[in-house]
Design an enzyme around this catalytic site. Structure first.
Site, PDB file in Angstrom:
ATOM      1  N   SER A 153       0.826  -1.206   0.000  1.00  0.00           N
ATOM      2  CA  SER A 153       0.000   0.000   0.000  1.00  0.00           C
ATOM      3  C   SER A 153       0.859   1.255   0.000  1.00  0.00           C
ATOM      4  O   SER A 153       1.621   1.488  -0.928  1.00  0.00           O
ATOM      5  CB  SER A 153      -0.963  -0.035   1.185  1.00  0.00           C
ATOM      6  OG  SER A 153      -1.908   1.010   1.107  1.00  0.00           O
ATOM      7  N   ASP A 310      -2.136   6.384  -3.993  1.00  0.00           N
ATOM      8  CA  ASP A 310      -0.932   5.744  -3.455  1.00  0.00           C
ATOM      9  C   ASP A 310      -0.470   4.632  -4.399  1.00  0.00           C
ATOM     10  O   ASP A 310      -1.085   4.403  -5.450  1.00  0.00           O
ATOM     11  CB  ASP A 310      -1.193   5.256  -2.030  1.00  0.00           C
ATOM     12  CG  ASP A 310      -2.130   4.061  -1.970  1.00  0.00           C
ATOM     13  OD1 ASP A 310      -2.835   3.795  -2.960  1.00  0.00           O
ATOM     14  OD2 ASP A 310      -2.169   3.385  -0.922  1.00  0.00           O
ATOM     15  N   ASP A 312      -0.689   1.420  -4.714  1.00  0.00           N
ATOM     16  CA  ASP A 312      -1.617   0.409  -5.223  1.00  0.00           C
ATOM     17  C   ASP A 312      -2.992   1.003  -5.544  1.00  0.00           C
ATOM     18  O   ASP A 312      -3.939   0.276  -5.831  1.00  0.00           O
ATOM     19  CB  ASP A 312      -1.742  -0.780  -4.268  1.00  0.00           C
ATOM     20  CG  ASP A 312      -2.391  -0.415  -2.943  1.00  0.00           C
ATOM     21  OD1 ASP A 312      -2.216   0.732  -2.484  1.00  0.00           O
ATOM     22  OD2 ASP A 312      -3.062  -1.281  -2.349  1.00  0.00           O
ATOM     23  N   ASP A 314      -5.421   2.384  -3.988  1.00  0.00           N
ATOM     24  CA  ASP A 314      -6.651   2.276  -3.211  1.00  0.00           C
ATOM     25  C   ASP A 314      -6.897   3.531  -2.368  1.00  0.00           C
ATOM     26  O   ASP A 314      -8.036   3.896  -2.110  1.00  0.00           O
ATOM     27  CB  ASP A 314      -6.672   1.009  -2.346  1.00  0.00           C
ATOM     28  CG  ASP A 314      -5.533   0.919  -1.350  1.00  0.00           C
ATOM     29  OD1 ASP A 314      -4.615   1.758  -1.390  1.00  0.00           O
ATOM     30  OD2 ASP A 314      -5.558  -0.018  -0.520  1.00  0.00           O
TER      31      ASP A 314
END
Length: 586
Positions: A153, A310, A312, A314
């Site tokens: 993340s 960010d 990834d 999400d």
């Protein structure tokens, strides 16, 4: 075994040409004269990288407390054994796997697929990195039994992680995580993992590489969330977007093109994947420093809105232009105010607001949106933090005849689509850009809309500091902090009486909805009584909890006052009083 015995076992069993052997051998030799190296060995082996509802998360390197091919392989074999326990039908449904741009993410994802294939489990992979929410979408779209994403993340570049999903499209809940953990703990790091060749598994059909048509389906689903379009919005609004060298670049910009925005700009230096995040350092859009290059570009092109996802994709955060011409970062609560307002206002004006609408927020997210939802006749439910909990409330809502409209939490996570059961920076970005374009058509900026919301619902302030305490000592001190304040509950804070305390350790009920049971977690919530007679009701409270994915203890301070200035001052006083108590715990 203690950490020394574990490190010795790894040194004995690792192949001599394995980079992890070389890394560990160097540290062990160094530890003979360097106490810091000895402490490093202890940190790497004093525990196993625990698998829970957040999956795995840790620094990359050698050790049981690190992300490497052995910890990833063991986790995957355990999950494979867990899936096999459900029979051939579950194995045939299969697992879909994605990854972010970090070091070893692609390698770990291919290794994961190879292990699942060796266990006879059908597996779907992407040809390259993809956003986490696309994975969550495809678990339900493909009807797989599970999903796995190799991602850390927004963590620093030294980290990687491993998120597991179940067939509902959510990250695994506690019961499933416990079942997976039981299987994982039975697997030997060095001899218990079944493996096959990735390319051979693709040829045999056990591994399927997904085509671009699935990317299109994901974007179509996002774009179907649109509330206003055409002449209702100003598509020439100047926008800036940065993917922070992550997975969002292609899908986010394609979404902007699809929606017809004509004046958007991407931060070129942060457009392409970079596992070192060279231009940003800490790739967390919550941190204002992540917007440095966006602000520079925004000033050049006159952007009204700066957007970031960010690595990834999400998480999603924004900076907006004030009336004075400066960019200000919004925290996750404030972006939530704008999104909740736009969704409710938009559906009402379009005549599509349901009579049984429902939204979900976490227990550490501002209650201002509860007031907003109530004013539109929409129910706001609470859940534990994390979207396995927020989106995990959807079945409960459906069973009770509610229509899900939106879910979010203060840590810049937003879930607007019932078919994407995780936070999604791409759909959040579409709705915020659309909202900005809609209000611009009306002669208003997002800054002016936010100001009007405070004037309508009350002058709230949101302050969310945290303390980073790494390693064994840090984890132990966080434990002592929680134990102390739990055992010594304050009766007043900054001259305000503590009128209620919720300890979520053994679970609790949603304050507004007793039928909505909240599972146990290590979190505390304190409600304070304001002394200002001009306030119709007190809405001042704070919460404390350890992070589930990072070496942090987190604090959340919220207050409602008769002016924004008073709200800022109140939170300053309250947070200082609380932090004085916490900092005194050694």
């Amino acid at each position: 075994m203690n950490y020394k015995e574990k490190s010795a076992e790894w040194l004995a069993k690792l192949p001599k040409d394995d980079p992890l052997y070389i890394e560990l051998d160097e540290i062990v030799k160094k530890s003979e004269t360097d106490p810091n190296a000895e402490a490093d060995i202890e940190d790497r082996f004093y525990k196993e990288l625990s698998f829970g509802t957040a999956g795995l998360r840790g620094k990359i390197g050698v050790g049981t407390n690190r992300m490497n091919f052995y910890t990833v392989g063991r986790a995957t074999q355990g999950i494979a054994d867990y899936i096999k326990g459900f029979g051939q039908d579950a194995m045939d449904k299969g697992v879909v796997i994605a990854h972010d741009p970090r070091h070893f993410s692609k390698e770990f994802s291919k290794y994961t697929a190879s292990i699942l294939a060796a266990n006879g489990i059908k597996t779907y992979v992407f040809p390259d990195l993809r956003p986490t929410p696309e994975l969550a979408f495809l678990v339900r779209r493909l009807g797989t039994i599970s999903g796995i994403n190799i991602t850390a993340s927004h963590n620093p570049r030294e980290y990687n992680g491993y998120k597991a999903y179940w067939d509902d499209g959510c990250q695994v809940g506690q019961e499933i995580a416990d079942g997976m953990t039981e299987c994982i703990l039975k697997v030997d790091y060095f001899n218990g993992v079944k493996k096959t060749d990735f390319d051979e598994a693709v040829k045999s059909g056990l591994i399927t590489v997904l085509g671009p048509e699935y990317d299109r389906e994901y974007l179509d689903k996002i774009e179907s969330l649109s509330i206003h379009g055409g002449d209702e919005i100003d598509l020439s609004i100047p926008l800036v977007y940065t993917p922070l060298n992550g997975a969002g670049s292609i899908p986010f910009t394609q979404m902007l093109k699809d929606r017809g925005f004509t004046n958007w700009h991407i931060v070129e230096e942060q457009k392409d994947p970079d596992p070192d995040f060279t231009t940003v350092g800490y790739p967390n859009p919550e941190a204002p420093a992540a917007f440095k290059m966006s602000e520079e570009l925004g000033k050049k092109v006159g952007a009204e809105l700066l957007m970031a996802t960010d690595p990834d994709s999400d998480r999603f955060a924004i900076e907006i232009l004030t009336d004075s011409g400066e960019y200000v970062p919004l925290n996750g609560n404030q972006t939530g105010y704008l999104l909740v307002n736009y969704i409710l206002e938009g559906h009402k004006s379009a005549g599509t607001l349901p009579d049984n609408g429902a939204m979900v927020k976490s227990i550490v997210t501002s209650t201002m949106t509860t007031k907003m939802a109530e004013s539109y006749g929409v129910e706001m439910f609470e859940s534990l933090t994390g979207f396995k909990n927020i989106c995990g409330r959807i079945p409960f809502l459906e069973e009770n005849k509610f229509q899900y409209l939106f879910g979010y939490e203060e840590s810049v996570g937003y879930a607007a689509c019932i078919d994407i059961r995780d936070k999604d920076g791409i759909s959040a970005g579409m709705l915020v850009a659309e909202a900005a374009a809609y209000y611009r058509k009306q002669g208003k900026t997002l800054w002016q809309v936010l100001t009007q919301l405070y004037e309508k619902y009350g002058f709230y302030d949101e302050y969310e500091p945290n303390m980073v305490l790494e390693g064994i000592e840090g984890a132990e001190r966080i434990g002592r902090m929680m134990d102390y304040i739990r055992s010594n509950p304050p009766k007043e804070i900054a001259g305000r009486e503590v009128v209620n305390i919720i300890d979520y350790l053994n679970g609790s009920e949603d304050i507004e909805h007793p039928e909505n049971k909240i599972p146990g977690t290590n979190a505390l919530r304190y409600f304070l009584k304001e002394n200002d007679e001009n306030l119709k009701e007190s809405d001042t409270w704070f919460s404390i909890r350890p992070s589930g994915t990072e070496p942090k203890i987190k604090f959340y301070f919220y207050t409602k006052q008769t002016s924004r200035e008073k709200a800022l001052e109140a939170n300053k006083e309250i947070s200082k009083a609380v932090m004085d108590i916490i900092n005194a715990v050694e």
